[in-house]
Design a protein around this motif. Structure first.
Motif, PDB file in Angstrom:
ATOM      1  N   ALA A 189       0.839  -1.316  -0.189  1.00 56.73           N
ATOM      2  CA  ALA A 189       0.033  -0.076  -0.102  1.00 56.73           C
ATOM      3  C   ALA A 189       0.676   1.164  -0.014  1.00 56.73           C
ATOM      4  O   ALA A 189       2.179   1.195   0.253  1.00 56.73           O
ATOM      5  N   MET A 190       0.287   2.422  -0.158  1.00 54.34           N
ATOM      6  CA  MET A 190       1.203   3.508  -0.467  1.00 54.34           C
ATOM      7  C   MET A 190       0.241   4.781   0.431  1.00 54.34           C
ATOM      8  O   MET A 190      -0.873   4.622   0.698  1.00 54.34           O
ATOM      9  N   TYR A 191       1.033   5.802   0.718  1.00 52.52           N
ATOM     10  CA  TYR A 191       0.354   7.100   1.596  1.00 52.52           C
ATOM     11  C   TYR A 191       1.215   8.065   1.085  1.00 52.52           C
ATOM     12  O   TYR A 191       2.401   8.142   0.948  1.00 52.52           O
ATOM     13  N   SER A 192       0.397   9.381   0.769  1.00 48.64           N
ATOM     14  CA  SER A 192       1.268  10.472   0.204  1.00 48.64           C
ATOM     15  C   SER A 192       0.848  11.749   1.083  1.00 48.64           C
ATOM     16  O   SER A 192      -0.365  12.041   1.206  1.00 48.64           O
ATOM     17  N   LYS A 193       1.577  12.630   1.469  1.00 50.72           N
ATOM     18  CA  LYS A 193       1.272  13.720   2.447  1.00 50.72           C
ATOM     19  C   LYS A 193       2.324  14.664   2.532  1.00 50.72           C
ATOM     20  O   LYS A 193       3.560  14.416   2.432  1.00 50.72           O
TER      21      LYS A 193
END
Length: 339
Positions: free
Chosen positions: A141-145
């Motif tokens: 999975a991935m998360y961007s902020k």
């Protein structure tokens, strides 16, 4: 690339609430001149995706009886079971605008290392699964902020597969879409496929070998490290208290819904629950294992209070960038699901 050990006072952390807090602390507040690599191994736990409905993904009775932690991560995707036979990896880097949803870029170092250890059949397949001979051993999975991103995944090295089967509640249409009848039939551990010279290993030994392969070195002394300080730990503890160790974050409260729809779309499972009163959408929640940027609450706000008609739903959804929030999906797919 800097390697971060999840150790406190010389002791390795196996608490999933703290390990996920470490990961997101590094993402949000530790900006180094090179990417970061983090490994961790959790005690028995279920890690659910940002947009998932906890109660519908988890076998609550089994979890309570067996002391399994349930922790919500910040990235999308599906629920995964962790135990001491599962190695988790995480790459943290700047978001260059082209890497989000590019799972090949971040799983290739792992695949290459497995090939070198004799697992010739390891490959990336579908959206985000790593498989051996058609069976899944890793979900990603991935998360961007704020211009930074994390790409993370699990590696089932020597996990208790029966516990995976009992702890999770897979959606029926998800199983049907893959042409299989159970979790047991579609997952595998890595260890049986390794060369004989690696059969002595447990998950921690495997981590050390993987680390050497990724850094292309024969000695850990050549691995560049960032060591967590006491000040770092104070902030990690605070992050855990607010999020990963907080019941409201992991389970959350929601009203009782009288209308539910769930479908397997091109971007994964999307589920909508809503209350319709006097022809208008009064409450709405959107769940799923899709990979999106931004907060799904933005989409829910556009739909709340509008007439429950196909035209009104289409108009509301057209006001948001559906590819941002859900992935590459057509507006009409969502309209047909919601109405």
């Amino acid at each position: 690339m800097y390697y971060v050990k999840n150790e406190r006072d010389g002791k390795e952390i196996h608490d999933p609430k703290l390990n996920l807090a470490i990961e997101y602390y590094l993402l949000n507040e530790v900006k180094l001149d090179e990417p970061i690599l983090l490994f961790y191994i959790n005690d028995n736990s279920i890690i659910i995706g940002r947009n998932q409905n906890t109660y519908e993904e988890v076998n609550t009775a089994y979890v309570e009886e067996n002391g399994v932690d349930v922790v919500r991560r910040f990235s999308g995707g599906g629920a995964v079971y962790h135990d001491m036979g599962v190695l988790c990896f995480c790459f943290i880097t700047e978001d260059d605008g082209n890497s989000f949803r590019d799972f090949k870029k971040f799983t290739s170092p792992v695949i290459d290392a497995l090939h070198q250890m004799g697992v010739e059949g390891a490959e990336l397949k579908g959206r985000n699964d790593l498989i051996i001979d058609g069976k899944k051993f890793s979900g990603n999975a991935m998360y961007s902020k704020n211009g930074r991103m994390t790409a993370h995944g699990t590696l089932m090295f020597d996990s208790q597969i029966e516990a995976v089967v009992k702890a999770l509640k897979p959606k029926k249409h998800k199983l049907e879409s893959k042409g299989i009848k159970s979790i047991r039939s579609r997952v595998t551990n890595i260890k049986p496929f390794l060369d004989d010279s690696y059969q002595y290993m447990n998950a921690k030994d495997f981590r050390e070998q993987l680390l050497l392969h990724i850094y292309d070195t024969d000695s850990k002394e050549n691995v560049k490290e960032y060591v967590l300080t006491e000040e770092d730990w104070k902030k990690i503890d605070a992050f855990a208290a607010e999020y990963t160790a907080n019941w409201n974050w992991n389970y959350g409260k929601s009203p009782a819904f009288d209308m539910e729809r769930s479908e397997r779309l091109s971007v994964g499972t999307v589920e909508v629950k809503m209350n319709v009163r006097k022809g208008k959408i009064e409450d709405i929640r959107i769940f799923g294992d899709f990979f999106g940027l931004g907060e799904i609450e933005d989409v829910e706000k556009e739909l709340q209070g509008i007439p429950y008609t196909k035209e009104a739903i289409r108009d509301a959804i057209s006001k948001v960038d559906v590819n941002k929030y859900f992935g590459k999906v057509e507006t009409e797919e969502l309209v047909d699901l919601f109405y």
